[in-house]
Design an enzyme around this catalytic site. Structure first.
Site, short mmCIF file in Angstrom:
data_model
loop_
_atom_site.label_atom_id
_atom_site.label_comp_id
_atom_site.label_asym_id
_atom_site.label_seq_id
_atom_site.Cartn_x
_atom_site.Cartn_y
_atom_site.Cartn_z
N THR A 1 0.76 -10.59 1.99
CA THR A 1 1.27 -9.43 1.26
C THR A 1 0.50 -9.23 -0.03
O THR A 1 0.36 -8.10 -0.50
CB THR A 1 2.77 -9.60 0.97
OG1 THR A 1 3.46 -9.84 2.21
CG2 THR A 1 3.36 -8.37 0.32
N TYR B 1 -0.02 -21.86 8.38
CA TYR B 1 0.49 -20.56 8.85
C TYR B 1 0.12 -20.40 10.31
O TYR B 1 -1.04 -20.18 10.65
CB TYR B 1 -0.11 -19.44 8.00
CG TYR B 1 0.61 -18.11 8.10
CD1 TYR B 1 1.66 -17.90 8.99
CD2 TYR B 1 0.23 -17.04 7.29
CE1 TYR B 1 2.32 -16.69 9.06
CE2 TYR B 1 0.89 -15.82 7.36
CZ TYR B 1 1.93 -15.64 8.24
OH TYR B 1 2.58 -14.44 8.32
N LYS C 1 4.67 -22.20 8.59
CA LYS C 1 5.15 -20.83 8.53
C LYS C 1 4.78 -20.15 9.84
O LYS C 1 3.62 -20.19 10.25
CB LYS C 1 4.53 -20.09 7.35
CG LYS C 1 5.07 -18.67 7.18
CD LYS C 1 4.40 -17.95 6.02
CE LYS C 1 4.97 -16.53 5.89
NZ LYS C 1 4.19 -15.71 4.94
#
Length: 310
Positions: free
Chosen positions: A56, A143, A169
């Protein structure tokens, strides 16, 4: 306050996670003053951890020097009781360079984004993550996404070889894989929801022990993000369903119109809320004027902060 890997795990598991936007001026330059103000507000709004320069936060668009400024600014502004993590990525040598820069500039942990461009075997991913973990003393979260999806066997070996690997994640959303990973690792790692607009996946993920997730809308509507998170944790299923129907499903209808909008729509929401975060960086595209108006109307209907309808 600094966080050991063990302390970092405990802190992140307590609540919702924030991934602050990176602020840019209209000419594309990093807007450090605006970013500092935003991180301070995000830290005070109720999150349990902040992740600078993540997906983000448009990590992919930052030079190493910009990255150092972003992490240092976030480290300066995040409240002492909250941990700060930073995204790292690209090939192994570059990822190690970013990892060391993050640690030197105040990050308490790292989020390892998928390597740039290439697909590799599990052994290559294992070596990549091991090199990053061994280059720093802070906690590391892998991730699971795109070209960096780990098998339970690879994750297990990484956890054995790298004591500072503290979490995974998930950006895949494969419940079968998540179940295998979660039960293979038991409580050795923290599992974090990381799908775009993670709220719509949160109920399913929570059922297999994923206690927290990253909220992009926390950037422009922290009250709504926390209300949803608290309702989910408290088992208020009717309230969860109402929020999904009234906000998240219409939000997804806008987000899914173009590739890359998972970031662009968050910046649009922030601008609508009166947060001067600037545009996304190329090659991402900002929402069209009409799409931004639709988002503003949706936010207004849900009683979110709206500076003025575009």
């Amino acid at each position: 306050m600094t966080f050991s890997p063990t302390e970092l795990t405990k802190s992140l598991g307590r609540g919702l996670l924030s991934f602050p936007l990176t602020f840019f001026h209209d000419d594309g330059a990093f807007n450090e003053d605006g970013y500092r103000d935003h991180v301070a507000l995000q830290g005070a709004a109720g999150a349990s951890g902040l992740f600078a320069a993540g997906g983000t936060g448009e990590f992919f668009s930052l030079t190493l020097e910009e990255y150092k400024r972003v992490v240092r600014a976030a480290s300066d502004e995040v409240p002492d009781h909250l941990p700060l993590l930073a995204g790292v990525g690209y090939g192994t040598h570059m990822a190690v360079e970013f990892a060391k820069a993050a640690e030197a500039n105040g990050a308490d942990g790292l989020l390892v984004l998928p390597p740039y461009l290439v697909k590799s075997e599990q052994e290559g991913l294992r070596r990549h993550l091991t090199a990053i973990c061994r280059s720093v003393g802070i906690g590391v979260i892998a991730y699971n996404r795109d070209n960096a999806v780990l098998t339970p066997e690879t994750l297990d070996r990484l956890a054995q070889d790298c004591p500072n690997l503290i979490g995974l994640k998930d950006g895949v959303g494969d419940i079968e894989l998540l179940t295998a990973l979660r039960y293979r690792m038991d409580d050795r790692l923290i599992f974090i929801g990381g799908m775009p607009t993670a709220e719509v996946h949160a109920s399913a993920a929570a059922a297999i022990g994923m206690t927290t997730y990253s909220s992009a809308i926390y950037n422009f509507a922290p009250e709504m993000a926390l209300r949803f998170f608290n309702a989910l944790r408290a088992g208020r299923t009717a309230e969860v369903g109402d929020i999904i129907r009234s906000f998240f499903l219409p939000y997804l209808a806008i987000r899914n119109r173009r590739a890359g909008y998972a970031v662009s729509i968050v910046k649009a929401g922030a601008r609508i809320a009166g947060i001067d975060c600037g545009p996304v960086r190329s090659p991402l595209l900002d929402l069209t004027v009409d799409e931004e108006r639709q988002l503003a109307a949706l936010m207004q209907s849900c009683r979110m902060p709206v500076a003025e309808l575009a």
